[in-house]
Design an enzyme around this catalytic site. Structure first.
Site, PDB file in Angstrom:
ATOM      1  N   ASP A 140       0.937   7.249   9.969  1.00 53.73           N
ATOM      2  CA  ASP A 140       0.897   5.874   9.461  1.00 53.73           C
ATOM      3  C   ASP A 140      -0.516   5.333   9.502  1.00 53.73           C
ATOM      4  O   ASP A 140      -0.761   4.190   9.889  1.00 53.73           O
ATOM      5  CB  ASP A 140       1.843   4.995  10.297  1.00 53.73           C
ATOM      6  CG  ASP A 140       2.017   3.600   9.702  1.00 53.73           C
ATOM      7  OD1 ASP A 140       2.317   2.661  10.487  1.00 53.73           O
ATOM      8  OD2 ASP A 140       1.838   3.440   8.478  1.00 53.73           O
ATOM      9  N   LYS A 143      -4.248   6.678   4.187  1.00 48.74           N
ATOM     10  CA  LYS A 143      -3.404   7.518   3.315  1.00 48.74           C
ATOM     11  C   LYS A 143      -4.055   8.848   2.949  1.00 48.74           C
ATOM     12  O   LYS A 143      -3.367   9.853   2.815  1.00 48.74           O
ATOM     13  CB  LYS A 143      -3.028   6.759   2.040  1.00 48.74           C
ATOM     14  CG  LYS A 143      -2.430   5.385   2.304  1.00 48.74           C
ATOM     15  CD  LYS A 143      -1.218   5.457   3.217  1.00 48.74           C
ATOM     16  CE  LYS A 143      -1.023   4.193   4.056  1.00 48.74           C
ATOM     17  NZ  LYS A 143      -0.547   4.520   5.413  1.00 48.74           N
ATOM     18  N   ASP A 168       4.936   7.129   6.825  1.00 47.48           N
ATOM     19  CA  ASP A 168       5.156   5.793   6.273  1.00 47.48           C
ATOM     20  C   ASP A 168       4.411   5.667   4.937  1.00 47.48           C
ATOM     21  O   ASP A 168       3.488   6.423   4.642  1.00 47.48           O
ATOM     22  CB  ASP A 168       4.640   4.722   7.244  1.00 47.48           C
ATOM     23  CG  ASP A 168       5.036   3.306   6.814  1.00 47.48           C
ATOM     24  OD1 ASP A 168       4.292   2.368   7.146  1.00 47.48           O
ATOM     25  OD2 ASP A 168       6.076   3.159   6.144  1.00 47.48           O
TER      26      ASP A 168
HETATM   27  O1  LIG Z   1       2.269   0.103   6.099  1.00 53.08           O
HETATM   28  C1  LIG Z   1       1.046  -0.154   5.553  1.00 53.08           C
HETATM   29  C2  LIG Z   1       0.862  -1.102   4.552  1.00 53.08           C
HETATM   30  C3  LIG Z   1      -0.412  -1.336   4.012  1.00 53.08           C
HETATM   31  C4  LIG Z   1      -0.564  -2.350   2.933  1.00 53.08           C
HETATM   32  C5  LIG Z   1      -1.593  -2.249   1.982  1.00 53.08           C
HETATM   33  C6  LIG Z   1      -1.713  -3.206   0.988  1.00 53.08           C
HETATM   34  C7  LIG Z   1      -0.812  -4.272   0.922  1.00 53.08           C
HETATM   35  F1  LIG Z   1      -0.938  -5.196  -0.043  1.00 53.08           F
HETATM   36  C8  LIG Z   1       0.206  -4.382   1.857  1.00 53.08           C
HETATM   37  C9  LIG Z   1       0.327  -3.426   2.856  1.00 53.08           C
HETATM   38  C10 LIG Z   1      -1.518  -0.636   4.506  1.00 53.08           C
HETATM   39  C11 LIG Z   1      -1.348   0.318   5.522  1.00 53.08           C
HETATM   40  C12 LIG Z   1      -2.441   1.044   6.063  1.00 53.08           C
HETATM   41  C13 LIG Z   1      -2.212   1.968   7.057  1.00 53.08           C
HETATM   42  C14 LIG Z   1      -0.915   2.173   7.530  1.00 53.08           C
HETATM   43  N1  LIG Z   1       0.135   1.494   7.035  1.00 53.08           N
HETATM   44  C15 LIG Z   1      -0.047   0.575   6.056  1.00 53.08           C
HETATM   45 MG   LIG Z   2       2.325   1.844   7.305  1.00 56.05          MG
END
Ligand SMILES: Oc1cc(-c2ccc(F)cc2)cc2cccnc12
Ligand SMILES: [Mg+2]
Length: 214
Positions: A140, A143, A168
């Site tokens: 998580d 990416k 995730d």
């Molecule tokens: O679960 C995640 C969500 C987002 C995220 C990115 C852009 C958005 F507009 C909303 C949410 C980033 C992450 C980065 C690292 C691990 N998990 C993430």
């Molecule tokens: Mg995440």
């Protein structure tokens, strides 16, 4: 997710949480994210999927890549058997500092070992720390590191037949090279759990479970 979220969350936690209670901490973080501002925690909806996979796997040695504020570390640790070993890796020192305090306040210090540094540097150190393999890995973090880090885990001999990788955000923000790699690799058996982006009912996201069959 806005700059400084982790500091504002910590201020809120300090004012409202009931110390020594991991479930109360989890609920407090979710409530803040629903009512004030959303953070990139796995959240309660995908968190339930993660809980079910952890309980089904009953792992004794667990790795998390991407601690952030410690939310998923608490969700995982809450469901681990006694005398299990759980390591969480965070490269951002400011996030790690907040996670440390949140984990401490929740009373989970003795269940969670946090390592601060890049995953690519941390993963090769686990054999030397007495870890033979991981039963479950929650991915998580950045990416673009999903695929290289899972490849590195295998190269380091840290995956064993039956090891479970839970990833995730495989839809949003998405990790296409990871999904392509793991789904077309005969060494993994993958299952997709369609869900929603944390704290955003209207945005599709998913969790991918991949069992290493070696
Ligand atoms: O679960 C995640 C969500 C987002 C995220 C990115 C852009 C958005 F507009 C909303 C949410 C980033 C992450 C980065 C690292 C691990 N998990 C993430
Ligand atoms: Mg995440």
């Amino acid at each position: 997710t806005a700059e400084g979220f982790h500091l504002r969350l910590l201020e809120h936690v300090r004012k409202t949480v009931k110390p020594g209670d991991a479930s109360n901490m989890i609920a407090t973080i979710d409530n803040y994210c629903y009512t004030v501002e959303s953070g990139m925690n796995v959240g309660d909806v995908k968190g339930k999927i993660l809980d079910d996979i952890v309980l089904e796997t009953n792992p004794t040695t667990v790795l998390e890549l991407g601690t952030f504020c410690g939310y998923s570390a608490l969700r995982i640790a809450r469901n681990l058997p006694e005398n299990s070993r759980f390591f969480t890796v965070e490269f951002n020192p400011e996030h790690a500092a907040v996670a440390k305090e949140i984990i401490h306040t929740a009373g989970m210090d003795d269940k969670i070992q946090m390592l601060i540094g890049p995953s690519q540097e941390m993963i090769p150190q686990f054999k030397g720390m007495g870890v033979s393999h991981f039963d479950l890995v929650f991915v998580d973090h950045e990416k673009d590191l999903y695929k290289p880090d899972v490849i590195l885990l295998e190269k380091e001999g840290l995956l064993k037949k039956g090891s479970v990788i839970v990833a995730d955000n495989v839809v949003y923000p998405g990790s296409p090279d990871y999904i392509d790699y793991v789904r077309n690799n005969p060494k993994f058996k993958s299952t997709n759990y369609m869900s929603e982006l944390e704290y955003h009912k209207d945005v599709v996201d998913a969790i991918e479970k991949s069992i290493y069959i070696g």
